[in-house]
Enzyme design. Structure first.
Site, PDB file in Angstrom:
ATOM      1  N   ARG A  28       4.530   3.336  15.309  1.00 29.05           N
ATOM      2  CA  ARG A  28       5.059   2.705  14.102  1.00 29.05           C
ATOM      3  C   ARG A  28       6.572   2.673  14.174  1.00 29.05           C
ATOM      4  O   ARG A  28       7.196   3.592  14.692  1.00 29.05           O
ATOM      5  CB  ARG A  28       4.655   3.495  12.841  1.00 29.05           C
ATOM      6  CG  ARG A  28       3.295   4.117  12.901  1.00 29.05           C
ATOM      7  CD  ARG A  28       2.171   3.399  12.194  1.00 29.05           C
ATOM      8  NE  ARG A  28       2.486   2.428  11.216  1.00 29.05           N
ATOM      9  CZ  ARG A  28       2.293   2.580   9.912  1.00 29.05           C
ATOM     10  NH1 ARG A  28       1.859   3.731   9.452  1.00 29.05           N
ATOM     11  NH2 ARG A  28       2.537   1.600   9.082  1.00 29.05           N
ATOM     12  N   LYS A  70      -2.312   7.358  -2.045  1.00 31.10           N
ATOM     13  CA  LYS A  70      -2.449   5.898  -2.024  1.00 31.10           C
ATOM     14  C   LYS A  70      -3.830   5.451  -2.481  1.00 31.10           C
ATOM     15  O   LYS A  70      -4.153   4.263  -2.405  1.00 31.10           O
ATOM     16  CB  LYS A  70      -2.180   5.373  -0.605  1.00 31.10           C
ATOM     17  CG  LYS A  70      -0.828   5.776  -0.048  1.00 31.10           C
ATOM     18  CD  LYS A  70      -0.708   5.451   1.432  1.00 31.10           C
ATOM     19  CE  LYS A  70       0.511   6.147   2.022  1.00 31.10           C
ATOM     20  NZ  LYS A  70       0.594   5.986   3.489  1.00 31.10           N
ATOM     21  N   PRO A  81       0.703  -1.267   0.000  1.00 29.90           N
ATOM     22  CA  PRO A  81       0.000   0.000   0.000  1.00 29.90           C
ATOM     23  C   PRO A  81       0.733   1.320   0.000  1.00 29.90           C
ATOM     24  O   PRO A  81       0.083   2.285   0.343  1.00 29.90           O
ATOM     25  CB  PRO A  81      -0.785  -0.062   1.299  1.00 29.90           C
ATOM     26  CG  PRO A  81      -0.054  -1.000   2.156  1.00 29.90           C
ATOM     27  CD  PRO A  81       0.966  -1.682   1.346  1.00 29.90           C
ATOM     28  N   GLU A  82       1.934   1.505  -0.331  1.00 30.54           N
ATOM     29  CA  GLU A  82       2.399   2.894  -0.424  1.00 30.54           C
ATOM     30  C   GLU A  82       2.281   3.356  -1.875  1.00 30.54           C
ATOM     31  O   GLU A  82       1.918   2.577  -2.754  1.00 30.54           O
ATOM     32  CB  GLU A  82       3.824   3.034   0.109  1.00 30.54           C
ATOM     33  CG  GLU A  82       3.902   2.705   1.602  1.00 30.54           C
ATOM     34  CD  GLU A  82       5.219   3.058   2.239  1.00 30.54           C
ATOM     35  OE1 GLU A  82       5.818   4.081   1.865  1.00 30.54           O
ATOM     36  OE2 GLU A  82       5.666   2.312   3.121  1.00 30.54           O
TER      37      GLU A  82
END
Length: 281
Positions: free
Chosen positions: A271, A59, A2-3
DNA sequence: ATGGCTGTTATCCG
DNA sequence: CCGGATAACAGCCA
């Protein structure tokens, strides 16, 4: 996957296989993913639409088309892969993936959106892309606008890069990678970056994303097959022989390829970030 | 096998 | 305005 680079590679693929297709039916197996817009709004928009292009914003994937039954009005669907989403087109012969969320019946084949973790989205609502920051290659994004955008902030530069209103499309992996290229520690406060550092970071974001797109195109991922479609650049080219070696991401304890320093991990905003103690300041 | 991690992001609370 | 925690969820790995 997903980037921005992964989404861009998928966009090009989908544009090739969806352009000109007509949507005949909409099957929603996981209504959760069709929020905040409801299933009915999605179906109304999609049935009878002919796809004229697949675009991207950050994205998000944009499926654009026109209503061929009615007045020919413009229609846009916004999709987001979350962390584990996949989209592909096949001939409909194979069994659907366990976590298939939305299936579109086409005049040729079918489109499948699936997402095991169900963090993705597929809907008719445009608000997700309304107040998004500039694309990395947008003329509106310059070293100066980056500097201005972050100069008042005490937040860390790593978190600022993940903020989609600063620049669209950077995620956890490429934020660490770009900061390594620019030689900036992830924990630095945005307001403490010099204009020269902003210029380096601005260029690094483009460089890192561009390189990943190039790599993804060379890997020619097989989007439709289970394992192949989920390839992640850092792991392997899914048998394609194309491999990306991250400079710092997921390399805690290894040595920096630029200065030989130790790569360290830290947690910011829940993160992981990775950086080299030796050459990032 | 249990717990700790993972590419995203919205929301809430102090 | 910020940072931190939580929540959505499945799967993988040690």
């Amino acid at each position: 996957m997903p980037e921005l680079p992964e989404v861009e590679v998928l966009r090009r693929h989908l544009d090739g296989v969806l352009r000109g297709r007509r949507v005949l039916s909409v099957d929603v197996l996981r209504p959760r993913l069709v929020r905040p817009t409801g299933v009915e709004a999605l179906r109304e928009l999609l049935v009878g639409m002919r796809v004229h292009a697949v675009g991207r914003r950050g994205k998000h994937l944009l499926i654009d088309g026109t209503d061929v039954n009615g007045n020919g009005g413009e229609r846009r669907i916004v999709g987001h892969l979350g962390m584990t989403g996949r989209m592909f087109v096949d001939d409909g012969a194979a069994e659907l993936p366990r976590h298939a969320a939305v299936v579109l019946g086409l005049d040729q084949g079918r489109f499948v959106f699936e997402d095991p973790r169900q963090f993705g989205r597929f809907h008719a609502d445009l608000s997700a892309i309304d107040d998004m920051g500039p694309e990395p290659w947008d003329a509106a994004w310059t070293p100066n606008t980056l500097h201005q955008r972050i100069s008042g902030s005490g937040r860390s530069i790593k978190e600022l890069l993940l903020d989609q209103s600063v620049v669209a499309g950077v995620g956890n992996i490429y934020a660490s990678e770009a900061l390594w290229v620019a030689g900036i520690r992830p924990a630095r406060a945005g307001r403490r970056l010099t204009s020269d550092e902003c210029r380096r970071l601005w260029a690094a974001v483009r460089e890192v994303l561009e390189a990943a797109i190039e790599l993804g195109l060379r890997a020619r991922p097989d989007f439709a097959s289970g394992a192949g479609g989920l390839f992640y650049y850092g792991e392997s080219g899914a048998g394609s022989g194309v491999e990306e070696r991250f400079r710092v991401y997921d390399r805690e304890g290894q040595l920096c390829s630029r200065c030989g320093g130790g790569i360290q991990r830290l947690v910011q905003g829940a993160r992981s970030s990775f950086f080299c103690r030796g050459c990032q300041s």
